[in-house]
Design a protein around this motif. Structure first.
Motif, PDB file in Angstrom:
ATOM      1  N   TYR A   1      -2.482  47.337 -24.020  1.00  9.89           N
ATOM      2  CA  TYR A   1      -2.388  48.718 -24.488  1.00  9.89           C
ATOM      3  C   TYR A   1      -2.472  49.649 -23.273  1.00  9.89           C
ATOM      4  O   TYR A   1      -3.208  49.377 -22.332  1.00  9.89           O
ATOM      5  CB  TYR A   1      -3.540  49.074 -25.422  1.00  9.89           C
ATOM      6  CG  TYR A   1      -3.788  48.111 -26.549  1.00  9.89           C
ATOM      7  CD1 TYR A   1      -4.429  46.900 -26.330  1.00  9.89           C
ATOM      8  CD2 TYR A   1      -3.417  48.423 -27.854  1.00  9.89           C
ATOM      9  CE1 TYR A   1      -4.674  46.008 -27.367  1.00  9.89           C
ATOM     10  CE2 TYR A   1      -3.669  47.551 -28.895  1.00  9.89           C
ATOM     11  CZ  TYR A   1      -4.297  46.344 -28.641  1.00  9.89           C
ATOM     12  OH  TYR A   1      -4.539  45.476 -29.672  1.00  9.89           O
TER      13      TYR A   1
ATOM     14  N   ARG B   1       4.974  46.664 -29.504  1.00  6.01           N
ATOM     15  CA  ARG B   1       4.389  46.506 -30.834  1.00  6.01           C
ATOM     16  C   ARG B   1       4.148  47.852 -31.519  1.00  6.01           C
ATOM     17  O   ARG B   1       4.320  47.985 -32.725  1.00  6.01           O
ATOM     18  CB  ARG B   1       3.060  45.769 -30.693  1.00  6.01           C
ATOM     19  CG  ARG B   1       2.355  45.470 -31.971  1.00  6.01           C
ATOM     20  CD  ARG B   1       2.998  44.354 -32.729  1.00  6.01           C
ATOM     21  NE  ARG B   1       2.342  44.162 -34.010  1.00  6.01           N
ATOM     22  CZ  ARG B   1       2.279  43.025 -34.647  1.00  6.01           C
ATOM     23  NH1 ARG B   1       2.816  41.954 -34.114  1.00  6.01           N
ATOM     24  NH2 ARG B   1       1.684  42.933 -35.799  1.00  6.01           N
ATOM     25  N   ALA B   2       3.702  48.833 -30.751  1.00  6.11           N
ATOM     26  CA  ALA B   2       3.426  50.150 -31.318  1.00  6.11           C
ATOM     27  C   ALA B   2       3.619  51.195 -30.226  1.00  6.11           C
ATOM     28  O   ALA B   2       3.371  50.930 -29.052  1.00  6.11           O
ATOM     29  CB  ALA B   2       2.011  50.231 -31.874  1.00  6.11           C
ATOM     30  N   LYS B   3       4.092  52.355 -30.647  1.00  6.84           N
ATOM     31  CA  LYS B   3       4.340  53.422 -29.699  1.00  6.84           C
ATOM     32  C   LYS B   3       3.648  54.684 -30.181  1.00  6.84           C
ATOM     33  O   LYS B   3       3.793  55.071 -31.346  1.00  6.84           O
ATOM     34  CB  LYS B   3       5.844  53.654 -29.542  1.00  6.84           C
ATOM     35  CG  LYS B   3       6.223  54.664 -28.488  1.00  6.84           C
ATOM     36  CD  LYS B   3       7.749  54.802 -28.384  1.00  6.84           C
ATOM     37  CE  LYS B   3       8.338  53.811 -27.434  1.00  6.84           C
ATOM     38  NZ  LYS B   3       9.754  54.102 -27.117  1.00  6.84           N
TER      39      LYS B   3
ATOM     40  N   THR C   1      -7.757  53.794 -36.701  1.00 10.29           N
ATOM     41  CA  THR C   1      -6.391  53.281 -36.627  1.00 10.29           C
ATOM     42  C   THR C   1      -5.761  53.271 -38.007  1.00 10.29           C
ATOM     43  O   THR C   1      -6.365  52.798 -38.979  1.00 10.29           O
ATOM     44  CB  THR C   1      -6.377  51.861 -36.037  1.00 10.29           C
ATOM     45  OG1 THR C   1      -6.897  51.918 -34.704  1.00 10.29           O
ATOM     46  CG2 THR C   1      -4.964  51.301 -35.983  1.00 10.29           C
TER      47      THR C   1
ATOM     48  N   SER D   1       3.245  50.323 -37.879  1.00 10.25           N
ATOM     49  CA  SER D   1       2.694  50.471 -36.534  1.00 10.25           C
ATOM     50  C   SER D   1       1.241  50.898 -36.627  1.00 10.25           C
ATOM     51  O   SER D   1       0.927  51.863 -37.303  1.00 10.25           O
ATOM     52  CB  SER D   1       3.474  51.523 -35.751  1.00 10.25           C
ATOM     53  OG  SER D   1       4.780  51.079 -35.489  1.00 10.25           O
ATOM     54  N   TYR D   2       0.388  50.185 -35.974  1.00  6.77           N
ATOM     55  CA  TYR D   2      -1.047  50.479 -36.006  1.00  6.77           C
ATOM     56  C   TYR D   2      -1.373  51.426 -34.860  1.00  6.77           C
ATOM     57  O   TYR D   2      -1.678  50.999 -33.750  1.00  6.77           O
ATOM     58  CB  TYR D   2      -1.846  49.186 -35.939  1.00  6.77           C
ATOM     59  CG  TYR D   2      -1.711  48.393 -37.219  1.00  6.77           C
ATOM     60  CD1 TYR D   2      -0.592  47.603 -37.462  1.00  6.77           C
ATOM     61  CD2 TYR D   2      -2.688  48.452 -38.193  1.00  6.77           C
ATOM     62  CE1 TYR D   2      -0.464  46.902 -38.646  1.00  6.77           C
ATOM     63  CE2 TYR D   2      -2.576  47.753 -39.381  1.00  6.77           C
ATOM     64  CZ  TYR D   2      -1.452  46.982 -39.603  1.00  6.77           C
ATOM     65  OH  TYR D   2      -1.327  46.295 -40.768  1.00  6.77           O
ATOM     66  N   ILE D   3      -1.342  52.728 -35.162  1.00 11.00           N
ATOM     67  CA  ILE D   3      -1.540  53.760 -34.160  1.00 11.00           C
ATOM     68  C   ILE D   3      -2.959  54.281 -34.236  1.00 11.00           C
ATOM     69  O   ILE D   3      -3.397  54.752 -35.286  1.00 11.00           O
ATOM     70  CB  ILE D   3      -0.564  54.934 -34.371  1.00 11.00           C
ATOM     71  CG1 ILE D   3       0.883  54.426 -34.436  1.00 11.00           C
ATOM     72  CG2 ILE D   3      -0.747  55.978 -33.285  1.00 11.00           C
ATOM     73  CD1 ILE D   3       1.389  53.839 -33.152  1.00 11.00           C
TER      74      ILE D   3
END
Lengths: 113, 113
Positions: free
Chosen positions: A33, A55-57, B93, B98-100
């Motif tokens: 991350y 994976r995530a943005k 989260t 997507s896990y933001i």
């Protein structure tokens, strides 16, 4: 010591320049991350990679890009730097995604003059 | 918009006393809530991670609670020590693809002898 390494520790550069920050995750961690911490914005999530794939943005600017390499280390590229990009950039790693504990590196302090 | 609000912004207590930090969030759908401790200029260190089904979790002298119905969490520190002086950050989260993570601005705790 979290086991996550980041280089360089400090970076001073001029506006308009491009820099690359490097992160090596803990042994065995597949997820990386990137976070930005500035005085006015606090900590913000930029982007996550898992085993080489995005994976995530989060709130990552178009001037910024990242990648995770086959050996699992990651690089964050910052281009066309502005004064407002001055911040602490943290890398974290975890075994998996979602609810796994994240281990943060010591950070890279970027100063744009 | 997903938000995490922490209170108080800062807190000063005497060594040996207990204290409670608050975190309110509007993040939805909810995946997990984390509390971090961050010493000045260093990377955050994970204290607790809680999912929807957990309402309390302890880590030594740190105890976190979660009320998913009211979207509130607290971090209780027992018998404070000088080394507890740090910023405590709540991170929530969101799930759903997507896990933001969304970060609170933190509570700055100072423990005086």
């Amino acid at each position: 010591d979290s086991g996550v390494t980041q280089t360089p520790k400090h970076l001073i550069t001029a506006t308009g320049q491009r820099v690359t920050l490097r992160c090596s995750p803990r042994s065995g961690d597949l997820s990386v991350y990137w976070y930005q911490q500035s005085l006015d914005q606090g900590l913000q999530f930029l982007i996550q990679y898992y085993n080489g794939e995005e994976r995530a943005k989060g709130n990552i600017l178009e001037r910024f890009s990242a990648q995770q390499f086959p050996d699992l280390h990651s690089e964050l590229n910052l281009s066309s730097l502005e004064l407002g990009d001055s911040a602490l950039y943290f890398c974290a790693s975890s075994v998996g995604v979602i609810t796994y504990e994240q281990y943060f590196g010591p950070g890279t302090r970027l100063t744009v003059t | 918009k997903n938000q995490v609000e922490q209170s108080p912004q800062s807190l000063i207590i005497l060594e040996g006393k207990n204290c409670t930090l608050q975190c309110n969030y509007t993040v939805s759908p909810f995946s997990n809530l984390r509390w971090y401790k961050q010493d000045t200029g260093r990377g955050p260190v994970s204290l607790t991670i809680m999912t929807f089904s957990e309402n309390t979790k302890s880590n030594g002298r740190y105890t976190a609670t979660l009320d998913a119905d009211t979207k509130q969490s607290s971090l209780h520190i027992t018998a404070s020590q000088l080394s507890d002086s740090a910023s405590y950050i709540c991170v929530v989260t969101a799930s759903g693809g997507s896990y933001i993570p969304t970060f609170g601005r933190g509570t700055s705790l100072i423990v005086h002898p």
